[in-house]
Design a protein around this motif. Structure first.
Motif, short mmCIF file in Angstrom:
data_model
loop_
_atom_site.label_atom_id
_atom_site.label_comp_id
_atom_site.label_asym_id
_atom_site.label_seq_id
_atom_site.Cartn_x
_atom_site.Cartn_y
_atom_site.Cartn_z
N GLN A 156 45.98 13.22 70.51
CA GLN A 156 44.71 12.81 69.92
C GLN A 156 44.53 13.41 68.52
OE1 GLN A 156 41.83 14.11 72.78
NE2 GLN A 156 42.50 12.64 74.33
N ILE A 157 44.93 14.66 68.36
CA ILE A 157 44.80 15.31 67.06
C ILE A 157 45.72 14.64 66.04
CG2 ILE A 157 45.22 17.46 65.78
CD1 ILE A 157 44.30 18.96 68.33
N CYS A 158 46.94 14.34 66.46
CA CYS A 158 47.86 13.65 65.55
C CYS A 158 47.32 12.27 65.17
CB CYS A 158 49.24 13.54 66.17
SG CYS A 158 50.18 15.10 66.15
N ASP A 159 46.72 11.58 66.13
CA ASP A 159 46.12 10.28 65.83
C ASP A 159 44.98 10.42 64.83
OD1 ASP A 159 47.68 8.45 67.25
OD2 ASP A 159 46.57 8.77 69.11
N ALA A 160 44.17 11.46 64.99
CA ALA A 160 43.06 11.69 64.06
C ALA A 160 43.57 11.99 62.66
CB ALA A 160 42.18 12.84 64.57
N LEU A 161 44.63 12.78 62.58
CA LEU A 161 45.22 13.09 61.28
C LEU A 161 45.80 11.83 60.64
CD1 LEU A 161 47.08 16.42 62.17
CD2 LEU A 161 44.96 16.20 60.86
N ALA A 162 46.49 11.03 61.44
CA ALA A 162 47.10 9.80 60.93
C ALA A 162 46.04 8.81 60.46
CB ALA A 162 47.98 9.16 62.00
N ALA A 163 44.91 8.76 61.15
CA ALA A 163 43.84 7.81 60.80
C ALA A 163 43.26 8.10 59.43
CB ALA A 163 42.74 7.85 61.86
N GLU A 164 43.34 9.36 59.00
CA GLU A 164 42.80 9.74 57.70
C GLU A 164 43.87 9.80 56.62
OE1 GLU A 164 40.82 13.43 58.42
OE2 GLU A 164 39.33 12.56 59.76
N ALA A 165 45.11 9.53 57.00
CA ALA A 165 46.22 9.61 56.05
C ALA A 165 46.58 8.23 55.52
CB ALA A 165 47.44 10.25 56.73
N GLY A 166 47.35 8.22 54.45
CA GLY A 166 47.81 6.96 53.90
C GLY A 166 49.04 6.45 54.62
N ALA A 167 49.49 5.26 54.24
CA ALA A 167 50.62 4.61 54.91
C ALA A 167 51.90 5.43 54.80
CB ALA A 167 50.84 3.21 54.32
N GLU A 168 52.12 6.08 53.65
CA GLU A 168 53.35 6.85 53.46
C GLU A 168 53.39 8.06 54.39
OE1 GLU A 168 57.00 8.33 52.12
OE2 GLU A 168 56.09 6.33 52.17
N ILE A 169 52.26 8.74 54.54
CA ILE A 169 52.21 9.90 55.46
C ILE A 169 52.43 9.44 56.90
CG2 ILE A 169 50.75 11.71 56.42
CD1 ILE A 169 51.82 12.35 53.65
N ARG A 170 51.82 8.33 57.27
CA ARG A 170 52.02 7.80 58.63
C ARG A 170 53.49 7.48 58.86
NH1 ARG A 170 47.45 5.32 61.50
NH2 ARG A 170 48.95 3.86 62.40
N ARG A 171 54.15 6.90 57.85
CA ARG A 171 55.58 6.59 57.99
C ARG A 171 56.39 7.87 58.19
NH1 ARG A 171 59.99 7.08 55.48
NH2 ARG A 171 59.00 8.04 53.67
N ARG A 172 56.06 8.90 57.42
CA ARG A 172 56.78 10.17 57.56
C ARG A 172 56.51 10.81 58.92
NH1 ARG A 172 55.92 13.87 52.34
NH2 ARG A 172 57.20 15.25 53.66
N LEU A 212 62.23 21.96 62.54
CA LEU A 212 60.80 22.24 62.65
C LEU A 212 60.35 23.20 61.55
CD1 LEU A 212 60.30 22.61 66.52
CD2 LEU A 212 59.80 20.63 65.07
N ASP A 213 61.13 24.23 61.32
CA ASP A 213 60.77 25.21 60.28
C ASP A 213 60.69 24.55 58.91
OD1 ASP A 213 60.66 27.21 62.15
OD2 ASP A 213 62.61 28.09 61.65
N ALA A 214 61.54 23.55 58.68
CA ALA A 214 61.57 22.88 57.38
C ALA A 214 60.31 22.08 57.10
CB ALA A 214 62.79 21.95 57.30
N GLN A 215 59.52 21.81 58.15
CA GLN A 215 58.29 21.04 57.96
C GLN A 215 57.12 21.92 57.50
OE1 GLN A 215 59.08 17.86 58.09
NE2 GLN A 215 61.05 18.66 58.83
N ALA A 216 57.36 23.21 57.35
CA ALA A 216 56.28 24.13 56.96
C ALA A 216 55.68 23.78 55.61
CB ALA A 216 56.80 25.57 56.95
N THR A 217 56.48 23.17 54.75
CA THR A 217 55.98 22.80 53.42
C THR A 217 55.67 21.30 53.31
OG1 THR A 217 58.26 22.58 52.62
CG2 THR A 217 57.17 24.71 52.29
N ALA A 218 55.84 20.57 54.40
CA ALA A 218 55.48 19.15 54.44
C ALA A 218 53.97 19.05 54.64
CB ALA A 218 56.21 18.44 55.57
N PRO A 219 53.39 17.88 54.42
CA PRO A 219 51.97 17.72 54.76
C PRO A 219 51.72 18.12 56.22
CG PRO A 219 52.74 15.84 53.51
CD PRO A 219 53.95 16.65 53.82
#
Length: 228
Positions: A185-201, A112-119
């Motif tokens: 719901q928040i994650c869905d909203a974020l994913a809806a505005e993201a590209g395919a690569e971010i959704r895959r990650r 979890l800590d390692a995701q601090a620098t991820a999108p």
């Protein structure tokens, strides 16, 4: 088009089914889990939740929509309150030493800590299994207990006698379900505005952290410790 959360849950479903079938969860539901195993679990959970609350606050600081920021700040505060209540009940106010953190707990918190620098979308998806999996496990256990109570005809047996009743009720509570739904719901909203690569990650980290949930309970069942 499916919501991101639906795709992610389908990908994680085999892991979740393994969680429901794990002997730790079965014994917790039956109230037969040994005190040693539950005590190990609750110690590790206390150490995990301390870092988890900070991670929720960090996500809140990165989100751009005010209502999303406020929701994650509330999640962080609520997580601290849940931790205090559960550990006051089961640990009588004792605070586990960080040096007690076992391998699975350290691996999960480090992931979890390692995701601090991820999108931020990926970081938010990483914390979601702790909402969704616990909600579903709590509701599943409560349903099992009600089924057993109805089957024996007493109308009041299993849930009352289970020594871990307050843990079960915490995660089967409608308030926790509402928080889980809001985080989804928040994650869905974020994913809806993201590209395919971010959704895959997002999906990859969601599945990986669901595996971490399985490992967390497995470590408690086996009273996992450092080999050296």
């Amino acid at each position: 088009m499916k919501k991101w959360s639906e795709e992610a849950w389908e990908a994680a479903l085999p892991v979740y089914e393994r969680i429901l079938g794990h002997p730790f969860v079965g014994a917790l539901a039956a109230g037969t889990l040994s005190e040693a195993r539950f005590r190990y679990y609750i110690h590790q959970d206390a150490l995990y939740l301390e870092g988890y609350a900070r991670r929720l606050a960090h996500i809140a600081s990165r989100l751009t929509r005010r209502e999303h920021t406020e929701a994650f700040l509330h999640f962080a505060l609520d997580g601290i309150e849940v931790e205090r209540a559960l550990h006051a009940t089961f640990l009588q106010g004792e605070r586990p030493d960080p040096g007690e953190m076992g391998p699975a707990c350290l691996l999960y918190t480090s992931l979890l800590d390692a995701q601090a620098t991820a999108p931020v979308e990926v970081e938010a998806a990483a914390v979601l299994p702790c909402f969704v999996v616990y909600q579903r496990v709590g509701e599943s256990i409560l349903a099992r207990q009600r089924s057993c109570t109805a089957a024996d005809g007493t109308g009041n047996g299993a849930a009352i006698e289970n020594p871990y009743r307050s843990w079960i009720e915490t995660y089967a509570d409608p308030g926790f379900a509402a928080a889980s739904d809001r985080a989804t719901q928040i994650c869905d909203a974020l994913a809806a505005e993201a590209g395919a690569e971010i959704r895959r990650r997002m999906t990859d980290i969601f599945v990986r952290c669901t595996r971490m949930e399985w490992m967390f309970w497995d470590s408690a069942w086996n009273l996992e410790n450092w080999k050296i």
